[in-house]
Every structure is written in C-alpha cells, then in structure tokens.
Design a protein around this motif. Sequence first.
Motif, PDB file in Angstrom:
ATOM      1  N   ILE A   1       0.851  -1.191   0.000  1.00 13.72           N
ATOM      2  CA  ILE A   1       0.000   0.000   0.000  1.00 13.72           C
ATOM      3  C   ILE A   1       0.883   1.235   0.000  1.00 13.72           C
ATOM      4  CG2 ILE A   1      -1.709   1.341   1.267  1.00 13.72           C
ATOM      5  CD1 ILE A   1      -1.487  -2.399   1.778  1.00 13.72           C
ATOM      6  N   SER A   2       0.706   2.072  -0.992  1.00 12.96           N
ATOM      7  CA  SER A   2       1.456   3.319  -1.098  1.00 12.96           C
ATOM      8  C   SER A   2       0.537   4.485  -0.763  1.00 12.96           C
ATOM      9  CB  SER A   2       2.021   3.494  -2.513  1.00 12.96           C
ATOM     10  OG  SER A   2       2.926   2.449  -2.819  1.00 12.96           O
ATOM     11  N   LEU A   3       0.995   5.354   0.130  1.00 15.05           N
ATOM     12  CA  LEU A   3       0.224   6.510   0.564  1.00 15.05           C
ATOM     13  C   LEU A   3       0.995   7.781   0.251  1.00 15.05           C
ATOM     14  CD1 LEU A   3      -0.811   5.178   4.089  1.00 15.05           C
ATOM     15  CD2 LEU A   3      -2.173   5.100   2.014  1.00 15.05           C
ATOM     16  N   ASP A   4       0.298   8.771  -0.249  1.00 10.88           N
ATOM     17  CA  ASP A   4       0.952  10.038  -0.578  1.00 10.88           C
ATOM     18  C   ASP A   4      -0.086  11.156  -0.538  1.00 10.88           C
ATOM     19  OD1 ASP A   4       2.923  11.800  -1.192  1.00 10.88           O
ATOM     20  OD2 ASP A   4       3.434  10.949  -3.139  1.00 10.88           O
ATOM     21  N   GLY A   5       0.381  12.367  -0.563  1.00 10.23           N
ATOM     22  CA  GLY A   5      -0.499  13.527  -0.492  1.00 10.23           C
ATOM     23  C   GLY A   5      -0.379  14.409  -1.717  1.00 10.23           C
ATOM     24  N   GLY A   6      -1.429  15.139  -1.994  1.00  5.95           N
ATOM     25  CA  GLY A   6      -1.455  16.121  -3.069  1.00  5.95           C
ATOM     26  C   GLY A   6      -2.175  17.364  -2.586  1.00  5.95           C
ATOM     27  N   TYR A   7      -2.168  18.396  -3.417  1.00  2.00           N
ATOM     28  CA  TYR A   7      -2.777  19.668  -3.028  1.00  2.00           C
ATOM     29  C   TYR A   7      -3.759  20.125  -4.091  1.00  2.00           C
ATOM     30  CZ  TYR A   7       0.652  19.884   0.703  1.00  2.00           C
ATOM     31  OH  TYR A   7       1.397  19.603   1.820  1.00  2.00           O
ATOM     32  N   VAL A   8      -4.858  20.732  -3.628  1.00  8.58           N
ATOM     33  CA  VAL A   8      -5.944  21.176  -4.498  1.00  8.58           C
ATOM     34  C   VAL A   8      -6.212  22.648  -4.220  1.00  8.58           C
ATOM     35  CG1 VAL A   8      -8.384  20.852  -5.070  1.00  8.58           C
ATOM     36  CG2 VAL A   8      -6.961  18.867  -4.525  1.00  8.58           C
TER      37      VAL A   8
ATOM     38  N   ALA B   1      -8.341  31.199  -1.771  1.00 12.69           N
ATOM     39  CA  ALA B   1      -8.226  30.688  -0.409  1.00 12.69           C
ATOM     40  C   ALA B   1      -7.024  29.778  -0.232  1.00 12.69           C
ATOM     41  CB  ALA B   1      -9.506  29.945  -0.026  1.00 12.69           C
ATOM     42  N   GLY B   2      -6.128  29.737  -1.198  1.00 14.61           N
ATOM     43  CA  GLY B   2      -4.920  28.928  -1.058  1.00 14.61           C
ATOM     44  C   GLY B   2      -5.124  27.496  -1.492  1.00 14.61           C
ATOM     45  N   TRP B   3      -4.610  26.575  -0.671  1.00  9.99           N
ATOM     46  CA  TRP B   3      -4.624  25.159  -1.004  1.00  9.99           C
ATOM     47  C   TRP B   3      -5.081  24.358   0.207  1.00  9.99           C
ATOM     48  CZ3 TRP B   3      -2.409  23.735  -5.880  1.00  9.99           C
ATOM     49  CH2 TRP B   3      -1.770  24.772  -6.534  1.00  9.99           C
ATOM     50  N   PHE B   4      -5.504  23.128  -0.027  1.00 11.71           N
ATOM     51  CA  PHE B   4      -5.683  22.170   1.063  1.00 11.71           C
ATOM     52  C   PHE B   4      -5.163  20.811   0.605  1.00 11.71           C
ATOM     53  CE2 PHE B   4      -9.830  22.365  -1.123  1.00 11.71           C
ATOM     54  CZ  PHE B   4      -9.999  21.036  -1.482  1.00 11.71           C
ATOM     55  N   GLU B   5      -4.827  19.987   1.569  1.00 18.46           N
ATOM     56  CA  GLU B   5      -4.142  18.724   1.278  1.00 18.46           C
ATOM     57  C   GLU B   5      -5.137  17.583   1.111  1.00 18.46           C
ATOM     58  OE1 GLU B   5      -0.341  16.111   2.933  1.00 18.46           O
ATOM     59  OE2 GLU B   5      -1.554  17.289   4.336  1.00 18.46           O
ATOM     60  N   VAL B   6      -4.810  16.705   0.193  1.00 15.15           N
ATOM     61  CA  VAL B   6      -5.585  15.501  -0.075  1.00 15.15           C
ATOM     62  C   VAL B   6      -4.665  14.301   0.061  1.00 15.15           C
ATOM     63  CG1 VAL B   6      -6.812  14.196  -1.852  1.00 15.15           C
ATOM     64  CG2 VAL B   6      -7.250  16.634  -1.593  1.00 15.15           C
ATOM     65  N   ILE B   7      -5.108  13.275   0.766  1.00 14.03           N
ATOM     66  CA  ILE B   7      -4.342  12.039   0.913  1.00 14.03           C
ATOM     67  C   ILE B   7      -4.974  10.965   0.047  1.00 14.03           C
ATOM     68  CG2 ILE B   7      -3.556  10.249   2.500  1.00 14.03           C
ATOM     69  CD1 ILE B   7      -2.208  12.928   2.896  1.00 14.03           C
ATOM     70  N   VAL B   8      -4.169  10.301  -0.749  1.00 18.67           N
ATOM     71  CA  VAL B   8      -4.645   9.198  -1.588  1.00 18.67           C
ATOM     72  C   VAL B   8      -3.750   7.996  -1.368  1.00 18.67           C
ATOM     73  CG1 VAL B   8      -5.611  10.722  -3.335  1.00 18.67           C
ATOM     74  CG2 VAL B   8      -3.260   9.930  -3.574  1.00 18.67           C
ATOM     75  N   GLY B   9      -4.281   6.847  -1.682  1.00 15.46           N
ATOM     76  CA  GLY B   9      -3.512   5.616  -1.531  1.00 15.46           C
ATOM     77  C   GLY B   9      -3.947   4.573  -2.531  1.00 15.46           C
TER      78      GLY B   9
END
Length: 468
Positions: A202-209, A219-227
């Motif tokens: 299982i690989s987990l990582d984050g991205g930004y939207v 309003a900037g960015w917020f983080e999203v976690i996907v796996g």
Amino acid sequence: MKIKIQFVTDRDNQSITEDIICLERQELSAETLGLILMEAKKITAEIQKKMVYHQIKDFVSQNRFCSCCGTARSIKGYHPLVYRTLFGRLVLKSPRVLTCQCQPQSQPHYSFSPLCSVLTTHISPELSYLEAKWASLMSYGMSAKLLEEVLPLEAHPASIFTNLQKVSTRLEAELEEEKLIFIEGCQRDWDQLPRPGTPLTISLDGGYVHAREGNNRKAGWFEVIVGKSMQEKQKPKRFGYVTDYETKPKRKLYAMLHNQGLQLNQDITFITDGGDTVRDLPLFLSPRSDHILDWFHITMRITVIKQMAKSVMGGDLPNFEKRLDRIKWFLWHGNVFKALDILESLDFELDTEVFAEGKDAKKHKKYKLYQSVDEFYKYIEANSTFIPNYGERYRYGEAVSSAVAESTVNEMVSRRMAKKQQMRWTKEGAHALLQVRAQTLNDELSDSFKRWYPKMVQSNAISLPLAA
C-alpha cells in the motif's frame, strides 16, 4: 419508404396500439442509413412516456384497494411528481389515497401516496449511476453536455453535483465505525486462519488542491491524501480523502484492505512519504504489517539540498557533496545512526556560520541551505523507525518507493481537479468527489448501486428476446 413504429400494450387479453413515430426514407445514403441520433432520442423519449404511464396506471389501480377488506379507497386528490430518468424528465400524476374506514382513524397520516412510497427519490437509479460515474471522470459541465448529447434529457451541472454528493454520503454511511485499533484476536486465532493471499503493498501520498471558501476564490490550497493497494494478479484498489475535512480516515484505509480480502495473517507493506498526516494512518491495522519511508522522498530532498549548495558553498562544495553522498549511502543501507550523525554535524556547522551575524542571519546567503538541512535532519529523525535496509529489500525484489502513490495522486487528484481543469474546490466538494472517483476507478460503483437497488440490471448482464 415509410417506417411506422408502434407501441403495443397487452393487458387482460386486450391489446392497445399507439403510434410512436413514422419515419420516411428516400434515396439511400450514408447519412440516412438506419436510425439517426435525433430520431433515436425522440423514439426512446416517447416509449418512456407511454411505458411509465401504463406502469403507474396499473400500480395505482392495484394499490387503491384496502389490503384488509378489499374495498376501493377514495382518492383525496392528485399532485405532480417530477421524476428524472435516462430518457427525459417526467411529471407524474400521483394520487393521494384516503385510508380505509376499517383502519383506525388515529393513524398519523389520514391519506398517503402509494407512488411516493416506491419512488423515494426524484431520479432513477440508472441516471443517478451515470451522472455520478461521469462526473467523477470529467467536469460537471462536460458531464451535463455529454448526457444531453446522447440521451433525450435536460442535464444541469448543479443537479449532477447534488446527485454526486448524495451518492458519496451514502457510500460513506456504509463504512464501519472509526477505531484506533482494527486488530482483533490473538496469535492463536491468527494461526488458525486459512492460508493468506499474496502480500499487499500500500502506497500513501499527499497532493494539493486549489481551495475555495464561499466567494473567496483565492483561499490557497488544502491537502488531499490518496492511496493505492497493489496485490499480485489482482486489480489495484484506491481511496482518498481531504485531511482537514475527514475526521475518520483510518476506516477508509481499512475498508479498502477489507475489499481485497485482508486476513490478519497476511503480510502488508505500507510505504509513505513520512508526512505527519500519513505517518500514523496505517498503524494498528494488521499484526503483520511493515511501515517503510519512501526512498524516493529521501533522494528528492538530498537532490534539492545539492542544487541549493551549488550556488552558495563555493570551494567547500566538493566536501559538502561528498558528505551528502555518505548520508545517502548510509540511509540506503539502513544505518540511520551514522546518517543522523553526519547530518547533525552539517547542521551545526551551517548554524554556526549563519547565526554568527546575529540579527542579519536571514540575509545570509547560506540561510536557506541551513533551513533545508535542518528540516531534512528533523525529517529523518522523526521517521527513523520506518527506514529499513533499502539495498537488501531492493535485491530481494521488494518495494522501496511509493512511485505508485505518485501516479495515484495524478490519477485521483490531478487529472480531475488540477492540470487542464483549473477550478477551485471546497473541502466538502473535493472529498465527495474523491469517494465516488475511487469507486469508479476500482470498478466498484456499479456493485454499490446493485446493492442499493437489487432489481437494477446492467446492460451487459441481460439479453433481450426479439418479438415473435
């Protein structure tokens, strides 16, 4: 040549024939061969109206009679019921039926609508499924245009958005309750389990939207976690959530593993980027799990530090790069103690040189380099327990990098929420989209709809007989 299409209804040994459309064809050409899209849309829309009319007429006539005494109940009145289907928007004539005199009059509802008890929503399951699926793969506006292009209906982006929100809420309602520890039983119970499947990675990582809050589009960015969960000879499974919105993320990861047939005696490897938001997420999910810091993120940070050093180190650059290479070598072989020892000395030397100038430390040319080295030291120290012997794992063909997770960020987030689709999202909207998009990419959305609507049949699961 004229071709007439008729609608025939057989009821109580009586047949009722109604005209649908009359098509005319003159000289044969590629454009006039068979049905054209406009004709097909008109035909299906008319068939839908007539079919629904007869179905509702039979249903109301059957449910008008009292189930106790068999007396025909009186109709209090009619009200319009709007129902959206794949083949158009219908305004149904829904009667309100008075309760029978044989029933106690103290009931909370003196009249009721039989049709509303069956059509609990204002959208058909198939249309809801298509809207949710297409909206998870493309923009809401594009989904509406595509639906209108191929089907005889009026689609609106706002309606598709609302429908996707409802589907997402229903999917999340099926998840288990959040737990700190999902491990159950003891070693004796695990030993009695059947032979497990192949190991899971299982690989987990984050991205930004891009964020949006009300009318504020900056309003900037917020983080999203996907796996993504990978298993040999099995289709991968995905999941995702918005970190500042989702308060129960562990159950999502567990649900994904459970869908892959996780057993507590099965080997699992979690590869993460070492961030605070994902470091504790995979803990206490399985007794046979390994947690590994992604090698890609380590080498990426070292490469960035090297690039920064080229412009500020001058004659000390060869020695500085040599020490960085030693740190990389020690980390590759799992010797965290030696790597931290060299990092600490680098951090101390840069700290002494930068802060020797007192208040003007931030203006020092090596200040940013010092910040990067100091941050890297803290990063390795915080994830020291998750750093294995990468070289040994690599020689045995085991995973050392979450490159799969990097592609999952692109697959789950970037293609739909970034890149060419430069729109801003609320946390609630992005989170709901991620739930449906994960189900679509996992080929699980149709199974969810079949579970909610058991009589819903997919087009590839039925063969229709031709009329005699």
